[in-house]
Design a protein around this motif. Structure first.
Motif, PDB file in Angstrom:
ATOM      1  N   VAL A 150       0.809  -1.215   0.000  1.00  0.00           N
ATOM      2  CA  VAL A 150       0.000   0.000   0.000  1.00  0.00           C
ATOM      3  C   VAL A 150       0.839   1.259   0.000  1.00  0.00           C
ATOM      4  O   VAL A 150       1.871   1.373   0.600  1.00  0.00           O
ATOM      5  CB  VAL A 150      -1.036  -0.009   1.101  1.00  0.00           C
ATOM      6  N   TYR A 177       1.326   4.817   0.925  1.00  0.00           N
ATOM      7  CA  TYR A 177       1.004   5.558   2.142  1.00  0.00           C
ATOM      8  C   TYR A 177       0.675   7.034   1.978  1.00  0.00           C
ATOM      9  O   TYR A 177       0.628   7.758   2.945  1.00  0.00           O
ATOM     10  CB  TYR A 177       2.130   5.398   3.160  1.00  0.00           C
ATOM     11  N   VAL A 230      -2.077   8.111   1.112  1.00  0.00           N
ATOM     12  CA  VAL A 230      -3.474   8.288   1.514  1.00  0.00           C
ATOM     13  C   VAL A 230      -3.527   8.717   2.981  1.00  0.00           C
ATOM     14  O   VAL A 230      -2.561   8.563   3.711  1.00  0.00           O
ATOM     15  CB  VAL A 230      -4.286   6.981   1.321  1.00  0.00           C
ATOM     16  N   ASN A 231      -4.661   9.269   3.404  1.00  0.00           N
ATOM     17  CA  ASN A 231      -4.767   9.666   4.802  1.00  0.00           C
ATOM     18  C   ASN A 231      -5.089   8.456   5.682  1.00  0.00           C
ATOM     19  O   ASN A 231      -5.370   7.360   5.190  1.00  0.00           O
ATOM     20  CB  ASN A 231      -5.786  10.800   4.979  1.00  0.00           C
ATOM     21  N   ALA A 232      -5.017   8.668   6.990  1.00  0.00           N
ATOM     22  CA  ALA A 232      -5.183   7.566   7.944  1.00  0.00           C
ATOM     23  C   ALA A 232      -6.573   6.936   7.855  1.00  0.00           C
ATOM     24  O   ALA A 232      -6.714   5.721   7.965  1.00  0.00           O
ATOM     25  CB  ALA A 232      -4.910   8.061   9.357  1.00  0.00           C
ATOM     26  N   LYS A 233      -7.588   7.750   7.597  1.00  0.00           N
ATOM     27  CA  LYS A 233      -8.948   7.218   7.533  1.00  0.00           C
ATOM     28  C   LYS A 233      -9.098   6.262   6.339  1.00  0.00           C
ATOM     29  O   LYS A 233      -9.638   5.167   6.473  1.00  0.00           O
ATOM     30  CB  LYS A 233      -9.954   8.379   7.418  1.00  0.00           C
ATOM     31  N   ALA A 292      -6.601   4.770   4.842  1.00  0.00           N
ATOM     32  CA  ALA A 292      -5.695   3.643   5.070  1.00  0.00           C
ATOM     33  C   ALA A 292      -6.374   2.596   5.950  1.00  0.00           C
ATOM     34  O   ALA A 292      -6.239   1.393   5.714  1.00  0.00           O
ATOM     35  CB  ALA A 292      -4.392   4.127   5.713  1.00  0.00           C
ATOM     36  N   LEU A 293      -7.106   3.041   6.943  1.00  0.00           N
ATOM     37  CA  LEU A 293      -7.810   2.103   7.820  1.00  0.00           C
ATOM     38  C   LEU A 293      -8.851   1.313   7.033  1.00  0.00           C
ATOM     39  O   LEU A 293      -8.929   0.088   7.134  1.00  0.00           O
ATOM     40  CB  LEU A 293      -8.495   2.852   8.973  1.00  0.00           C
ATOM     41  N   GLY A 300      -7.162  -0.975   4.740  1.00  0.00           N
ATOM     42  CA  GLY A 300      -6.549  -2.041   5.545  1.00  0.00           C
ATOM     43  C   GLY A 300      -7.561  -3.117   5.904  1.00  0.00           C
ATOM     44  O   GLY A 300      -7.233  -4.303   5.907  1.00  0.00           O
ATOM     45  N   GLN A 301      -8.785  -2.725   6.183  1.00  0.00           N
ATOM     46  CA  GLN A 301      -9.811  -3.701   6.556  1.00  0.00           C
ATOM     47  C   GLN A 301     -10.045  -4.702   5.419  1.00  0.00           C
ATOM     48  O   GLN A 301     -10.132  -5.910   5.641  1.00  0.00           O
ATOM     49  CB  GLN A 301     -11.112  -2.984   6.939  1.00  0.00           C
ATOM     50  N   ARG A 351      -7.932  -5.266   2.929  1.00  0.00           N
ATOM     51  CA  ARG A 351      -6.676  -5.972   2.701  1.00  0.00           C
ATOM     52  C   ARG A 351      -6.473  -7.102   3.712  1.00  0.00           C
ATOM     53  O   ARG A 351      -5.972  -8.175   3.380  1.00  0.00           O
ATOM     54  CB  ARG A 351      -5.560  -4.941   2.851  1.00  0.00           C
ATOM     55  N   GLY A 352      -6.879  -6.852   4.955  1.00  0.00           N
ATOM     56  CA  GLY A 352      -6.741  -7.875   5.997  1.00  0.00           C
ATOM     57  C   GLY A 352      -7.530  -9.124   5.641  1.00  0.00           C
ATOM     58  O   GLY A 352      -7.047 -10.251   5.783  1.00  0.00           O
TER      59      GLY A 352
END
Lengths: 169, 169
Positions: A73, A75, A77-80, A82-83, A86-87, A89-90
């Motif tokens: 990924v 990075y 992008v902003n944290a929101k 990315a979260l 990430g969900q 992607r997980g």
């Protein structure tokens, strides 16, 4: 070698299955399948993640790949975002692990270089080159599907380079 | 009502099961289970996510809760941490959805207010109050477990408040 490429997104997750036929002198790439998982807006976040998992799980069971390839990924992008990404992607990583398949990750620059020949390729160039390398009669749509096929191709190219280097030693 | 609280982390994911016994005049909270899932460092990221999923899946099957409660994410973290945390959170949300259990999300401030009485409570105060509310003889350790129990308690308090308001209409 059969590679299952995944391009995770917060709305659409693309996937593609690419075989490399190494019987000839020049390895030939063959696209066996491709598709886009569109998260249903009527579902809750948890249900959407389950939807992505179930579709990837079914495709992995059907195609039984030797490896899963996924983009590292970005990075910027902003944290929101990315979260949220990430969900998804997980769930994708877990689907691969649940089939006992190793996951290879590639940086966007590496994928573009591997497919188009340079790292700053645009979306349309990626779709065009993916179609050409896989001898598709139409451009893969949406772009997420082309990206999934691209990361699978990148993995095949990388594996071939490593194999060639080992032969050359 | 039985609530399964989850506190996702990139190394440790805490969980806790809290029952609210509404037979008396004052609802009593009972802790049925708690634990910490520590990701094995020897595993790949995908395998770690599978480990978290499998442990949560087994606990959800065992305790069959009415709801899953989880903390909303705190966006002050950077994008890289948010992505990693998101991956674990995606797997946790999916585990709940795979059991058909609804997920309730609560902001950290709301959880702290609900358990300690004010939103800026420190970690030790949270552990102390969780132990007290659940009549535990020892502080829940690590703090991730206390946080998981806290979000479960927050959900029970919130559901009771809603129920009381509906009765009062």
């Amino acid at each position: 070698m059969r590679v299952f490429g995944i391009d995770c997104g917060t709305e659409i997750t693309g996937f593609g299955v690419v075989d490399s036929d190494d019987t000839g002198r020049v390895p030939r790439l063959v696209c066996k399948a491709m598709g886009a998982i569109r998260m249903k807006k009527a579902l809750t976040t948890a249900e959407r993640l389950l939807q992505v998992f179930q579709e990837l799980d079914a495709q992995l069971a059907r195609w039984n790949p030797d490896a899963v390839a996924i983009e590292e990924v970005f990075y910027s992008v902003n944290a929101k975002s990315a979260l949220k990404l990430g969900q998804v992607r997980g769930v994708a990583l877990m689907a691969a692990a649940s089939h006992g398949i190793l996951v290879a990750e590639y940086a966007p620059l590496k994928i573009k270089s591997s497919v188009v020949g340079y790292g700053l390729a645009k979306k349309e160039q990626m779709q065009f080159m993916v179609a050409r390398l896989l001898e598709l009669t139409e451009l893969p749509e949406p772009a997420d599907v082309a990206d999934a096929l691209a990361v699978a191709i990148c993995h095949i190219h990388t594996a071939q380079t490593i194999a060639a280097q080992e032969v050359g030693r």
